[in-house]
Enzyme design. Structure first.
Site, PDB file in Angstrom:
ATOM      1  N   HIS A  30       0.851  -1.195   0.000  1.00 39.95           N
ATOM      2  CA  HIS A  30       0.000   0.000   0.000  1.00 39.95           C
ATOM      3  C   HIS A  30       0.885   1.243   0.000  1.00 39.95           C
ATOM      4  O   HIS A  30       1.896   1.294   0.709  1.00 39.95           O
ATOM      5  CB  HIS A  30      -0.887  -0.008   1.246  1.00 39.95           C
ATOM      6  CG  HIS A  30      -1.726   1.217   1.413  1.00 39.95           C
ATOM      7  ND1 HIS A  30      -2.680   1.595   0.492  1.00 39.95           N
ATOM      8  CD2 HIS A  30      -1.765   2.155   2.402  1.00 39.95           C
ATOM      9  CE1 HIS A  30      -3.277   2.701   0.902  1.00 39.95           C
ATOM     10  NE2 HIS A  30      -2.739   3.078   2.053  1.00 39.95           N
ATOM     11  N   ASN A  31       0.512   2.253  -0.807  1.00 39.11           N
ATOM     12  CA  ASN A  31       1.311   3.487  -0.875  1.00 39.11           C
ATOM     13  C   ASN A  31       2.798   3.162  -0.939  1.00 39.11           C
ATOM     14  O   ASN A  31       3.607   3.641  -0.141  1.00 39.11           O
ATOM     15  CB  ASN A  31       1.026   4.379   0.336  1.00 39.11           C
ATOM     16  CG  ASN A  31      -0.346   5.019   0.270  1.00 39.11           C
ATOM     17  OD1 ASN A  31      -1.037   4.957  -0.743  1.00 39.11           O
ATOM     18  ND2 ASN A  31      -0.765   5.646   1.359  1.00 39.11           N
ATOM     19  N   GLU A  47       1.483  -0.007  -5.442  1.00 35.95           N
ATOM     20  CA  GLU A  47       0.536   1.077  -5.690  1.00 35.95           C
ATOM     21  C   GLU A  47       1.269   2.314  -6.180  1.00 35.95           C
ATOM     22  O   GLU A  47       2.336   2.669  -5.657  1.00 35.95           O
ATOM     23  CB  GLU A  47      -0.240   1.407  -4.408  1.00 35.95           C
ATOM     24  CG  GLU A  47      -1.318   2.456  -4.642  1.00 35.95           C
ATOM     25  CD  GLU A  47      -2.123   2.758  -3.393  1.00 35.95           C
ATOM     26  OE1 GLU A  47      -3.251   3.258  -3.525  1.00 35.95           O
ATOM     27  OE2 GLU A  47      -1.609   2.507  -2.273  1.00 35.95           O
ATOM     28  N   ASP A  64       0.362   6.265  -6.925  1.00 33.80           N
ATOM     29  CA  ASP A  64      -0.577   7.393  -6.808  1.00 33.80           C
ATOM     30  C   ASP A  64      -0.063   8.526  -7.698  1.00 33.80           C
ATOM     31  O   ASP A  64       0.939   9.157  -7.355  1.00 33.80           O
ATOM     32  CB  ASP A  64      -0.605   7.856  -5.347  1.00 33.80           C
ATOM     33  CG  ASP A  64      -2.017   7.903  -4.796  1.00 33.80           C
ATOM     34  OD1 ASP A  64      -2.944   7.978  -5.597  1.00 33.80           O
ATOM     35  OD2 ASP A  64      -2.159   7.889  -3.564  1.00 33.80           O
ATOM     36  N   HIS A 111       1.470  11.142  -1.964  1.00 32.49           N
ATOM     37  CA  HIS A 111       0.198  10.937  -1.289  1.00 32.49           C
ATOM     38  C   HIS A 111      -0.590  12.249  -1.367  1.00 32.49           C
ATOM     39  O   HIS A 111      -0.255  13.211  -0.670  1.00 32.49           O
ATOM     40  CB  HIS A 111       0.428  10.517   0.160  1.00 32.49           C
ATOM     41  CG  HIS A 111      -0.753   9.839   0.772  1.00 32.49           C
ATOM     42  ND1 HIS A 111      -1.040   9.906   2.113  1.00 32.49           N
ATOM     43  CD2 HIS A 111      -1.733   9.079   0.229  1.00 32.49           C
ATOM     44  CE1 HIS A 111      -2.139   9.223   2.368  1.00 32.49           C
ATOM     45  NE2 HIS A 111      -2.574   8.710   1.242  1.00 32.49           N
ATOM     46  N   GLU A 148      -3.502   4.674  -9.182  1.00 34.35           N
ATOM     47  CA  GLU A 148      -4.498   5.623  -8.690  1.00 34.35           C
ATOM     48  C   GLU A 148      -4.280   6.904  -9.491  1.00 34.35           C
ATOM     49  O   GLU A 148      -3.418   7.720  -9.170  1.00 34.35           O
ATOM     50  CB  GLU A 148      -4.324   5.851  -7.194  1.00 34.35           C
ATOM     51  CG  GLU A 148      -4.703   4.660  -6.335  1.00 34.35           C
ATOM     52  CD  GLU A 148      -6.176   4.306  -6.429  1.00 34.35           C
ATOM     53  OE1 GLU A 148      -7.000   5.240  -6.601  1.00 34.35           O
ATOM     54  OE2 GLU A 148      -6.503   3.115  -6.341  1.00 34.35           O
TER      55      GLU A 148
END
Length: 791
Positions: A305-306, A335, A337, A350, A384
């Site tokens: 995650h992230n 991931e 973003d 983020h 994302e």
């Protein structure tokens, strides 16, 4: 003492220059750059540093801590300083675990090359050490620490200090007696082999001697038949015991005459018990032993995650190092973003936080370079996308140009698929997971959409904490966009601007502007993993396809498991699910992944930068199957007709009784190395993780003032309803009546990879690194429960 390893080290000009020492700049940031004198010690295994040549030195790092050495142009930090220092003069030392990299700049290209080549040579040497060489290295390290005046010999006073450093509380008279026995030269000091003999006298294993004599008729050796009996009766090796006994004698018996006579001495027996063959983790499970030809949705997938974060979620640093570390530890789903960046270049960070930003193209380059260093099986990029139309096109360009043939752009066989491909089908391929423009035949009926709208209103809390979602136009407006993918951007934006916000909780910020719609070129890169919003299991069955995947916040996933766990299990037999941590975890803490694995969720994303129990479980599950990042789910989680409910598992499951005798510990490390006089009071806790009825823990009493060779001899008993889902975690703690017990070490493994019999458990640190030679010695026995399993 250094001679133990020096004789085996290659004679090399680079190493000789490193032992003379070099003045280099240590770089932590653009503003922190300081000169330090680095020198390889005479043992060839440790590097010390001082403010200047001849200054007071202190340890910097051990070669065994080094993972790799990179050239200057591979460092984000040094690239940012390229105008100040030539990249050819810089290099980066990368350590195992979560320790920060060390960036150094030498005064010349030649000095940088000397250190890079020398360190690479030493890292290769350490990597290829056998068990005896590792023990020699460990002893050499202790000798260096105990030899306070660095004269190559140890007085009794230094030995007493060393005993405290090594967690040994010993009567002074007894310690002096052992010291005199080892001091064969009668010099009043211990050197080289004398120190080795002193160490051997400290590490006598009476519990192993007793076990050896139990099976040996003469107490001196195990004959082939006696060793076969031991392997069958205690180690549960079954029919292969006879062939295995011959292999093990040949592998671990130190004397050639013993090998010829097919007998095992006490030293050989101890060597076997301490080896990988005597480990609690079944060596078979270290290899690629599972079927890799089933659809992707039949596997647990090691997920991050992230991934770009190496710190917290609010102000932490974003770095390509996050991707490199995740991929090297076997992660297969990362991931990304992505947001609009300056100069037309997308950036990764983020969103709506103070985390630092990194160029998207640097992330792609790192993924391309490291994707398949640890595993050949597919890597999933969970995109994302928050970018404008123009920067989405840049995203497509970077993905296709940098990744090249690694990027999956069409179905594997060119035919319309009927199920997801297998990890084997997708070897060395990178898949994009993200939004995709809908085909006309995929569009929802109005009634279905209205039903979904009603269900979505019930999901407000989960959506508010979920990952940011793009605003979507109404289905009739989607039809306009999809039927004419070449529409000009202004018209697309006009359609978007007119679309009402029909679902609550889709925006993190009330004043956030609507996003531009998805670029068709980026949509086309999504082949098998189309991201769709989850409304209900019924809605998914009626309107979604096997190549579509939904993401769930941990809150939503927990709620679904509690309310309809059996439906969640069935959902995960035909579709991939991704679970991610709550947005409230601003400190990058983790949830317990086990409860989501119990429901068959494949991509349970973890904040890999944060050590602790949760990451121990993740590492434990994916330690098997060659660490390839894919683990086949149990058959009852792959059966589309499954009635399994993770909250209420009922028969028929073959419940097991697990009996663990915790016998002894060996060379446990100190909790606080700054307190020389403190010695640990160790206890062992065994924790079981699995379905809710199986979650439990028990622990031994503590042994006072002995971390060197504590003896417990206590038996713990557990009843496991669904062993196929169980993970075992062994934790060694330092008892403290005034506060919480301090962590010493741990080891976590799946039930299916556990070996029975007398086994050593080799402990790992909080970061998952080896604490060699620290271990605990146990006896494991499992028995099937005959009575019918209860709910």
């Amino acid at each position: 003492m250094a001679y133990l390893l020096q004789g085996r080290l290659p004679v090399n000009q680079d190493l000789l220059l490193m032992q003379k020492g070099t003045l280099m700049r240590k770089v932590r940031s653009k503003s922190w750059k300081k000169l330090r004198f680095f020198r390889l010690q005479d043992d060839g295994m440790t590097v010390w540093h001082a403010r200047q040549a001849g200054g007071r030195a202190k340890p910097s790092f051990s070669i065994s801590d080094v993972d790799t050495v990179r050239e200057g142009h591979e460092s984000e930090l040094l690239r940012n300083l390229a105008e100040e220092f030539p990249l050819e003069q810089g290099f980066t030392i990368v350590f195992h675990g979560r320790r920060s990299n060390l960036d150094l700049v030498a005064n010349s290209v030649q000095e940088a090359q000397t250190w890079m080549h020398g360190l690479q040579l030493l890292v290769g040497f350490v990597t290829n050490m056998d068990q005896q060489e590792r023990l020699d290295q460990w002893l050499s390290d202790w000798f260096q620490r105990g030899d306070k005046n660095q004269d190559g010999r140890m007085s009794f006073g230094e030995v007493q200090r060393l005993l405290h450093l090594m967690n040994v509380e010993m009567d002074q008279e007894h310690a002096f007696q052992l010291f005199q026995t080892a001091d064969t030269s009668q010099s009043g000091t211990l050197e080289g082999e004398e120190f080795v003999e002193f160490y051997k006298s400290l590490t006598q294993r009476p519990e192993v001697q007793e076990l050896f004599e139990k099976f040996s008729s003469d107490g001196q050796k195990l004959t082939l038949l006696e060793f076969v009996d031991f392997l069958q009766e205690e180690q549960k090796e079954g029919e292969r015991a006879s062939d295995l006994a011959l292999e093990l004698i040949d592998r671990y018996e130190p004397s050639e005459s013993g090998k010829l006579r097919h007998v095992l001495s006490l030293d050989g027996f101890l060597g076997y018990l301490c080896s990988k063959d005597g480990d609690i983790f079944n060596p078979t499970c270290h290899s690629l032993y599972q079927d890799m030809t089933q659809p992707l949705n039949h596997y647990y997938i090691n997920s991050s995650h992230n991934t770009y974060l190496v710190g917290d979620q609010l102000c932490g640093q974003s770095s390509v190092e996050g991707y490199i570390r995740a991929l090297k530890r076997g992660c297969r789903c990362v991931e990304v973003d992505i947001w609009d960046g300056p100069s037309g270049e997308p950036i990764v960070y983020h969103g709506h936080t103070l985390t630092s930003r990194i160029p998207f193209k640097d992330v792609v380059a790192a993924i391309g370079q490291y994707a398949f260093q640890t595993s050949d099986y597919p890597v999933i990029l969970s995109l994302e996308n928050h970018c404008s139309w123009e920067q989405q096109e840049i995203i497509v360009r970077h993905l296709t140009e940098i990744l090249g043939d690694q990027l999956l752009m069409t179905a594997v066989d060119g035919q319309p698929p009927t199920q997801l491909p297998s990890p084997e089908d997708l070897r060395r391929k990178i898949l994009v997971k993200g939004k995709k423009l809908m085909l006309e035949e995929e569009e929802e009926e109005p009634e279905a959409e209205l039903e979904a709208e009603q269900e979505a209103k019930l999901d407000l809390e989960a959506q508010l904490e979920s990952e940011p979602q793009e605003l979507s136009p109404r289905s009739e407006d989607k039809k306009k966009v999809v039927m004419c993918p070449l529409l000009c951007r202004p018209l697309c934006c006009q359609i978007m601007a007119q679309a009402p916000i029909s679902k609550p909780g889709l925006l993190l910020l009330p004043k956030q502007k609507p996003k531009a719609i998805l670029c068709p070129a980026l949509s086309a890169l999504v082949v098998y993993l189309k991201a769709v919003t989850f409304y209900s299991f019924t809605h998914s069955r009626e309107h979604y396809h096997f190549y579509e995947t939904s993401s769930f916040s941990e809150t939503k996933a927990k709620s679904l498991i509690k309310e309809a766990g059996d439906e969640f299990v069935q959902h995960n037999t035909w579709q991939l699910s991704r679970v991610y941590p709550s947005g409230l975890r601003t400190d990058s803490s983790n949830y317990n992944p086990q409860e989501f694995w119990n429901a068959g969720c494949q991509m349970v994303a973890m904040n890999m930068q944060t050590a602790g129990l949760e990451m121990d479980l993740c590492d434990g599950l994916f330690r098997q199957n060659a660490g390839c990042g894919y683990v086949l789910k149990p058959d009852f989680l792959r059966d589309a007709q499954s009635s399994f409910h993770p909250e209420r598992p009922i028969s028929p499951f073959k419940a097991q009784t697990l009996i663990i005798q915790v016998i002894s510990g060996q060379q446990l490390p100190k909790v606080d190395n700054t307190k020389e006089q403190s010695i640990v009071d160790p206890l062992v806790r065994v924790e079981i993780f699995g379905v809710r009825p199986d979650i439990t823990r028990q622990e031994t009493s503590y042994v006072e003032n002995n971390g060197f060779n504590p003896y417990w001899g206590q038996t713990l008993c557990f009843r496991i309803l669904v062993p196929e889902l169980a993970l075992l975690r062994f934790v060694v703690k330092d008892y403290d009546w005034k506060s919480r017990n301090d962590f010493i070490g741990q080891y976590t493994l799946p039930w299916s990879c556990m070996q029975q019999g007398y086994r050593h458990i080799h402990l790992l640190s909080k970061d998952g690194l080896s604490l060699h030679p620290a271990s605990i010695f146990v006896h494991i026995c499992t028995q099937e429960v005959l009575e019918e399993a209860e709910s």
